[in-house]
Design an enzyme around this catalytic site. Structure first.
Site, PDB file in Angstrom:
ATOM      1  N   LYS A  35      62.193  96.382   9.340  1.00  0.00           N
ATOM      2  CA  LYS A  35      62.713  95.066   8.944  1.00  0.00           C
ATOM      3  C   LYS A  35      62.176  93.991   9.884  1.00  0.00           C
ATOM      4  O   LYS A  35      61.588  94.312  10.921  1.00  0.00           O
ATOM      5  CB  LYS A  35      64.241  95.099   8.958  1.00  0.00           C
ATOM      6  CG  LYS A  35      64.837  95.427  10.317  1.00  0.00           C
ATOM      7  CD  LYS A  35      66.332  95.680  10.195  1.00  0.00           C
ATOM      8  CE  LYS A  35      66.925  95.994  11.559  1.00  0.00           C
ATOM      9  NZ  LYS A  35      68.281  96.535  11.432  1.00  0.00           N
ATOM     10  N   TYR A 252      61.309  71.499  35.223  1.00  0.00           N
ATOM     11  CA  TYR A 252      62.396  70.673  34.673  1.00  0.00           C
ATOM     12  C   TYR A 252      63.726  70.995  35.350  1.00  0.00           C
ATOM     13  O   TYR A 252      64.068  72.170  35.558  1.00  0.00           O
ATOM     14  CB  TYR A 252      62.546  70.922  33.170  1.00  0.00           C
ATOM     15  CG  TYR A 252      61.446  70.298  32.343  1.00  0.00           C
ATOM     16  CD1 TYR A 252      61.298  68.912  32.282  1.00  0.00           C
ATOM     17  CD2 TYR A 252      60.569  71.092  31.634  1.00  0.00           C
ATOM     18  CE1 TYR A 252      60.289  68.338  31.507  1.00  0.00           C
ATOM     19  CE2 TYR A 252      59.563  70.532  30.858  1.00  0.00           C
ATOM     20  CZ  TYR A 252      59.429  69.151  30.798  1.00  0.00           C
ATOM     21  OH  TYR A 252      58.433  68.597  30.043  1.00  0.00           O
TER      22      TYR A 252
HETATM   23  C1  LIG Z   1      68.208  97.816  12.078  1.00  0.00           C
HETATM   24  C2  LIG Z   1      68.871  98.993  11.500  1.00  0.00           C
HETATM   25  C3  LIG Z   1      68.550 100.277  11.942  1.00  0.00           C
HETATM   26  C4  LIG Z   1      67.592 100.525  13.083  1.00  0.00           C
HETATM   27  O1  LIG Z   1      68.200 100.157  14.300  1.00  0.00           O
HETATM   28  P1  LIG Z   1      67.511 100.531  15.680  1.00  0.00           P
HETATM   29  O2  LIG Z   1      68.573 100.294  16.687  1.00  0.00           O
HETATM   30  O3  LIG Z   1      66.358  99.597  15.851  1.00  0.00           O
HETATM   31  O4  LIG Z   1      67.092 101.941  15.558  1.00  0.00           O
HETATM   32  C5  LIG Z   1      69.136 101.356  11.305  1.00  0.00           C
HETATM   33  N1  LIG Z   1      70.021 101.170  10.303  1.00  0.00           N
HETATM   34  C6  LIG Z   1      70.380  99.943   9.857  1.00  0.00           C
HETATM   35  C7  LIG Z   1      71.358  99.813   8.752  1.00  0.00           C
HETATM   36  C8  LIG Z   1      69.830  98.820  10.451  1.00  0.00           C
HETATM   37  O5  LIG Z   1      70.175  97.601  10.015  1.00  0.00           O
END
Ligand SMILES: *Cc1c(COP(=O)(O)O)cnc(C)c1O
Length: 356
Positions: A35, A252
């Protein structure tokens, strides 16, 4: 000459990290989670390096369609399911697997006209209270699904809020266990559970951040013994050096004031590149084999580091902000965030090289 900043994506490290995950999960199948455009790495450019995955898990239909158009023929899981009933037409067309977490999705599935039945992952809310059916309604949902013709197969799914702690999966695992029998496959493990809770692996795991070489706990020490390798290096160069006297300030807000004479360097990387603006004085960078701490505030396009212990450092020297030599988790931790966020936040203006 372009501005001397770039990100390098190490494709062979994806393949390596996937093989490490494979060692951990044995017979279980692996959804490689891609994702957020592969956690900021570009699905299009990296999926080939993960082609030994059993499936890819993503969020957006666009990402799923891209993967199909790129030639991936294996399973694709929509982690949050669909966002409107019409999406089922594309799910059908592109042969996707979808999560189900709400009653309106069951209604939509029941009412849809599709060419072939759709594999579904039914999400149980085991305590995270983000998505999913409550335990007291879960059995009825499973029962209802068993009567919907548009459903090809049903997999039990939940998500852990605390898989990075010793006992964090106990309670949610207990809750879903009461629904697990031989008849339906199970998919509950994220990266933390993949590494640290083998009793949660079941039929499929959903591994994300460990494929990118970062720690699910946010602490690199926790994965130091796993031989996971960084998939992203962010690097730039020194573009100026200064000798400053005791009492002089930097950047800054004059947030850092020298208490003794120092040698400092200005590096061409700032928050507009995705570097965390909240990284405080002391956040590490990597220069000529040494860790050099940041001094003062991060600017939009520049940051300052202490090179007092690196007196030979000069304009043009390479500075690694995170990556092969400096775990992204160490930088994230210093900045009060997690490696996940830094990867995803890499800015568009940073040129990216993909390297085998
Ligand atoms: C993002 C996500 C994962 C993967 O999570 P990680 O901690 O990066 O392994 C797995 N399941 C769902 C439903 C997620 O949204």
């Amino acid at each position: 000459m372009p501005r001397p900043i770039s990100a390098v994506i190490h494709l062979q490290n994806f393949t390596h990290n996937l093989s490490i995950v494979r060692q951990h999960v044995g017979q279980a199948k692996i959804w490689s989670v891609m994702k957020a455009d592969a956690y900021g790495h570009s699905i299009q450019r990296v999926w080939h390096a993960l082609a030994a995955s059993d499936g890819f898990a993503i969020l957006d239909l666009d990402e799923a369609i891209l993967l199909r158009e790129q030639g991936w023929q294996g399973p694709i899981l929509l982690l949050e399911g669909f966002f409107q009933p019409d999406d089922l037409q594309l799910i059908d067309q592109y042969q996707l697997t979808t999560a189900l977490h709400s009653h309106w999705q069951l209604d939509a599935l029941e009412n849809a006209t599709v060419n072939s039945a759709i594999p579904v992952y039914v999400k149980l809310n085991s305590g995270m209270n983000r998505l999913g059916f409550r335990p007291e309604e879960y059995a009825a949902v499973l029962h209802r699904l068993s009567a919907i013709n548009n459903v090809a197969s049903v997999t039990l799914m939940t998500h852990f809020a605390n898989s990075d702690t010793l006992t964090g999966t106990d309670k949610p695992h207990q809750i879903i266990k009461s629904f697990i029998d031989e008849s339906l496959p199970v998919c509950i493990a994220n990266s933390g559970a993949t590494l640290w809770h083998p009793d949660t692996h079941y039929d499929w795991v959903r591994s994300g951040v460990i494929l990118y070489g970062a720690s699910p706990s946010g602490c690199w020490q926790d994965i130091a013994d796993k031989d996971l390798r960084a998939t992203m290096t962010l690097q730039s160069q020194i573009i100026a050096t200064h000798d400053i006297a005791k009492g002089e300030s930097i950047g800054y807000g004059s947030k850092f004031t020298a208490t003794h004479p120092m040698k400092i360097a200005t590096v061409a990387c700032g928050y507009a590149d995705g570097y965390p603006r909240h990284a405080p004085t002391g956040t590490p960078t990597w220069l000529n084999g040494m860790r050099c701490p940041i001094l003062g505030a991060i600017s939009m396009d520049m940051l300052t580091i202490d090179i007092s212990d690196c007196p030979e450092a000069k304009i043009g020297d390479r500075v690694e902000l995170w990556g092969k030599n400096l775990p992204i988790d160490d930088v994230a931790q210093a900045a009060g965030t997690i490696g996940y966020e830094l990867m995803c936040a890499l800015a568009k203006r940073v040129p990216v090289k993909y390297e085998n």
